[in-house]
Design a protein around this motif. Structure first.
Motif, mmCIF file in Angstrom:
data_model
loop_
_atom_site.group_PDB
_atom_site.id
_atom_site.type_symbol
_atom_site.label_atom_id
_atom_site.label_comp_id
_atom_site.label_asym_id
_atom_site.label_seq_id
_atom_site.Cartn_x
_atom_site.Cartn_y
_atom_site.Cartn_z
ATOM 1 N N ARG A 115 -1.301 19.710 -52.863
ATOM 2 C CA ARG A 115 -0.665 19.131 -54.051
ATOM 3 C C ARG A 115 0.845 18.965 -53.965
ATOM 4 O O ARG A 115 1.417 18.170 -54.704
ATOM 5 N N ASP A 116 1.517 19.705 -53.101
ATOM 6 C CA ASP A 116 2.981 19.620 -53.047
ATOM 7 C C ASP A 116 3.434 18.276 -52.484
ATOM 8 O O ASP A 116 2.992 17.857 -51.417
ATOM 9 N N ALA A 117 4.340 17.618 -53.212
ATOM 10 C CA ALA A 117 4.792 16.286 -52.808
ATOM 11 C C ALA A 117 5.865 16.336 -51.733
ATOM 12 O O ALA A 117 6.048 15.369 -50.995
ATOM 13 N N GLN A 118 6.580 17.445 -51.641
ATOM 14 C CA GLN A 118 7.648 17.547 -50.654
ATOM 15 C C GLN A 118 7.798 19.003 -50.210
ATOM 16 O O GLN A 118 7.341 19.910 -50.905
ATOM 17 N N LYS A 166 3.684 23.413 -41.888
ATOM 18 C CA LYS A 166 2.433 22.654 -41.899
ATOM 19 C C LYS A 166 2.519 21.515 -42.902
ATOM 20 O O LYS A 166 2.021 20.408 -42.649
ATOM 21 N N LEU A 167 3.147 21.776 -44.051
ATOM 22 C CA LEU A 167 3.286 20.746 -45.077
ATOM 23 C C LEU A 167 4.125 19.580 -44.569
ATOM 24 O O LEU A 167 3.800 18.413 -44.823
ATOM 25 N N LYS A 168 5.199 19.874 -43.851
ATOM 26 C CA LYS A 168 6.045 18.807 -43.298
ATOM 27 C C LYS A 168 5.240 17.919 -42.354
ATOM 28 O O LYS A 168 5.360 16.685 -42.387
ATOM 29 N N VAL A 169 4.412 18.544 -41.507
ATOM 30 C CA VAL A 169 3.567 17.776 -40.589
ATOM 31 C C VAL A 169 2.579 16.926 -41.368
ATOM 32 O O VAL A 169 2.373 15.742 -41.063
ATOM 33 N N LEU A 170 1.962 17.514 -42.387
ATOM 34 C CA LEU A 170 0.959 16.808 -43.178
ATOM 35 C C LEU A 170 1.552 15.614 -43.918
ATOM 36 O O LEU A 170 0.951 14.535 -43.991
ATOM 37 N N ILE A 171 2.753 15.788 -44.457
ATOM 38 C CA ILE A 171 3.434 14.676 -45.132
ATOM 39 C C ILE A 171 3.714 13.555 -44.140
ATOM 40 O O ILE A 171 3.569 12.368 -44.454
ATOM 41 N N GLY A 172 4.100 13.921 -42.919
ATOM 42 C CA GLY A 172 4.325 12.917 -41.877
ATOM 43 C C GLY A 172 3.046 12.180 -41.529
ATOM 44 O O GLY A 172 3.064 10.958 -41.306
ATOM 45 N N GLN A 173 1.932 12.893 -41.483
ATOM 46 C CA GLN A 173 0.651 12.254 -41.185
ATOM 47 C C GLN A 173 0.219 11.317 -42.317
ATOM 48 O O GLN A 173 -0.329 10.239 -42.071
ATOM 49 N N GLN A 174 0.481 11.730 -43.540
ATOM 50 C CA GLN A 174 0.173 10.871 -44.682
ATOM 51 C C GLN A 174 0.996 9.586 -44.620
ATOM 52 O O GLN A 174 0.486 8.486 -44.885
ATOM 53 N N GLN A 175 2.260 9.728 -44.248
ATOM 54 C CA GLN A 175 3.109 8.538 -44.123
ATOM 55 C C GLN A 175 2.650 7.661 -42.972
ATOM 56 O O GLN A 175 2.693 6.425 -43.062
ATOM 57 N N ALA A 176 2.199 8.273 -41.885
ATOM 58 C CA ALA A 176 1.696 7.496 -40.749
ATOM 59 C C ALA A 176 0.491 6.663 -41.150
ATOM 60 O O ALA A 176 0.367 5.495 -40.749
ATOM 61 N N LEU A 177 -0.403 7.235 -41.950
ATOM 62 C CA LEU A 177 -1.574 6.477 -42.411
ATOM 63 C C LEU A 177 -1.150 5.318 -43.306
ATOM 64 O O LEU A 177 -1.675 4.203 -43.178
ATOM 65 N N ALA A 178 -0.196 5.572 -44.198
ATOM 66 C CA ALA A 178 0.295 4.499 -45.071
ATOM 67 C C ALA A 178 0.967 3.401 -44.259
ATOM 68 O O ALA A 178 0.766 2.203 -44.509
ATOM 69 N N ASP A 179 1.763 3.791 -43.259
ATOM 70 C CA ASP A 179 2.444 2.812 -42.419
ATOM 71 C C ASP A 179 1.450 2.023 -41.563
ATOM 72 O O ASP A 179 1.666 0.833 -41.286
ATOM 73 N N TRP A 180 0.379 2.687 -41.132
ATOM 74 C CA TRP A 180 -0.659 1.986 -40.368
ATOM 75 C C TRP A 180 -1.251 0.861 -41.209
ATOM 76 O O TRP A 180 -1.409 -0.276 -40.734
ATOM 77 N N HIS A 181 -1.583 1.166 -42.452
ATOM 78 C CA HIS A 181 -2.158 0.143 -43.332
ATOM 79 C C HIS A 181 -1.159 -0.985 -43.596
ATOM 80 O O HIS A 181 -1.548 -2.160 -43.659
ATOM 81 N N LYS A 182 0.109 -0.631 -43.745
ATOM 82 C CA LYS A 182 1.143 -1.645 -43.954
ATOM 83 C C LYS A 182 1.223 -2.583 -42.758
ATOM 84 O O LYS A 182 1.231 -3.817 -42.915
#
Length: 228
Positions: free
Chosen positions: A13-16, A89-105
């Motif tokens: 749930r943490d956004a940052q 771990k959260l920093k890595v996970l946020i990066g992975q979430q951004q990677a998925l969003a960037d992939w779709h973009k």
């Protein structure tokens, strides 16, 4: 020890990420459940006086220090250490979430309804129209390659965490969690790696991603509906 380690960093749930100061304050809050900040200052003075030989601790002071305060202080330290590990771990996970969003973009720019042209015309120094590679196309292609490599490096556990993060809630049922992952995997190669790696089903790569994904869902859904 006066209790189990409370969860500070919420990977789902943490956004940052948390700052070091935020983690320190949470750790101190755990300690202050048994000792307020002002009383902690008094205790420090009492301890200093004892160490200097100016007075002995009373039985009550020694009992509180040994049986209540020090175990809680240890718990506070453990909270801080665990929070720092989880924060990474959260920093890595946020990066992975951004990677998925960037992939779709990038995929939309390259393969969407109105994909970028591979070349564009521009005027050279002599005033002639020449055809060159489209910089926007090359940038999108580079982004797709970069994010695809990042997504391929993710483990099955990474995908399960990311699926829950995208849903905004923990998913306790194992089959439902697999389904959540299957629905967000963006390529048939990633679908194959996850599904076959977890022993869930076989993926027919001759099919489109949508059809291959639906075939996996059809295998998993009956299992999710079994009443024990």
């Amino acid at each position: 020890m006066t209790g189990s380690i409370p969860v500070v960093v919420d990977l789902i749930r943490d956004a940052q990420p948390w700052t070091r100061n935020q983690i320190r304050k949470r750790s101190e809050a755990v300690i202050h459940q048994v000792q307020t900040h002002g009383d902690e200052d008094i205790q420090a003075r009492v301890s200093n006086a004892h160490l200097l030989g100016m007075r002995d601790r009373t039985l009550g002071e020694a009992q509180f220090l040994e049986e209540t305060y020090l175990p809680q202080a240890q718990l506070g330290g453990m909270v801080a250490r665990q929070a720092m590990v989880d924060n990474e771990k959260l920093k890595v996970l946020i990066g992975q979430q951004q990677a998925l969003a960037d992939w779709h973009k990038a995929d939309h720019l390259l393969n969407g309804d109105e994909p970028l042209a591979t070349t564009v015309e521009q005027i050279d120094d002599d005033g002639n129209a020449v055809t060159v590679d489209n910089p926007a196309y090359l940038a999108a292609l580079a982004l797709l390659d970069k994010t695809n490599a990042e997504l391929q490096a993710m483990t099955a556990d990474d995908w399960r965490l990311l699926a829950q993060r995208l849903s905004g809630a923990e998913i306790d049922d194992a089959t439902e969690l697999h389904l959540a992952v299957v629905r967000i995997l963006p390529t048939i190669d990633l679908l194959e790696t996850y599904v076959e790696g977890e022993g869930l089903a076989s993926v027919d790569k001759r099919k489109s991603l949508a059809n291959a994904r639906q075939a996996v869902v059809d295998v998993l859904v009956p299992a999710a509906e079994v009443v024990v």
